[in-house]
Design a protein around this motif. Sequence first.
Motif: not given
Length: 304
Positions: A25, A32, A293
């Motif tokens: 994060r 990422k 997510y």
Amino acid sequence: MGKVNYAAIDIGSNAVRLLIKSIDREAVQEKKIKKVMMLRVPLRLGFDVFSIGELSEKKADKLRRLMKAFRQLMKIYDVDDYRACATSAMRDARNGRTIIKKIEKDTGIRIEIIDGQEEARMIYNNHIECMEDRLGNYMYVDVGGGSTEINLLTNGELVWSVSYNIGTVRMLSNAVKEGTWQQMEEELMKVTEGVAAINIIGSGGNINKLFRLADKKDKKLQRLPVSSLQTVYDVLKPLTPEERVEAFSLKQDRADVIVPAAEIFLKIAEVVHAEYIYVPVIGLSDGIIDNLYAKSLEKEMKAE
């Protein structure tokens, strides 16, 4: 909050996959998301379902054992959240829901049977975010063992979405109902009438393999001319699955399904007059993780 590990279990008609990704994060955008592991097991559930209408005891037991193994792997990789989705074969299996209940009781893994529309949505949503060029008309086609999901995208927006019970394992089992091909053709013609310059975005393991086998292709754009797909198909079609394994180093469980997959893509390309098929390496497993997510971000925003 630093790294979060997500897992996706995709129970398809040909293979069952476990994908684990780590999302940092705090990292910059491009670093990422990292793929931690991917495991594909060719259980070939569809061959049971499309011929006898249900999963045999042997296949059901193998699926249960596999879910136990996946459970252990998720513990080893410190998975924070997961989602297990079953598609066409389990949708059609008379004993599908009974088996799923037993698996949950034995392994703790909760499997959801998702319909073709949700399957399609998860796959194209994931891809839309990866598309650099969202302009133009694309037919997003995901060919599976039991069904084919088709979505018409115009400038990145979903215009039309449908799932047909035409899939590679279903075709090999001679279980595609008469009239389904004609229905697909007629609906595609109707929905694309007056829509200019449509190309295809192809999804699924078979189109990735067909792309690698093709001589003429644009590697930079991950683009396969339909004429090149036709050439590969013409070479593969007359061979037996054993000869395809030998000549092209294909896995046994890929060698039989690759030809019907090419037939489905060629048929759709013919109907919508597509010149190219774009081949991103994205599937349902990626879509499941993307979805997990997105939901966790949504929860956080609501909590704030």
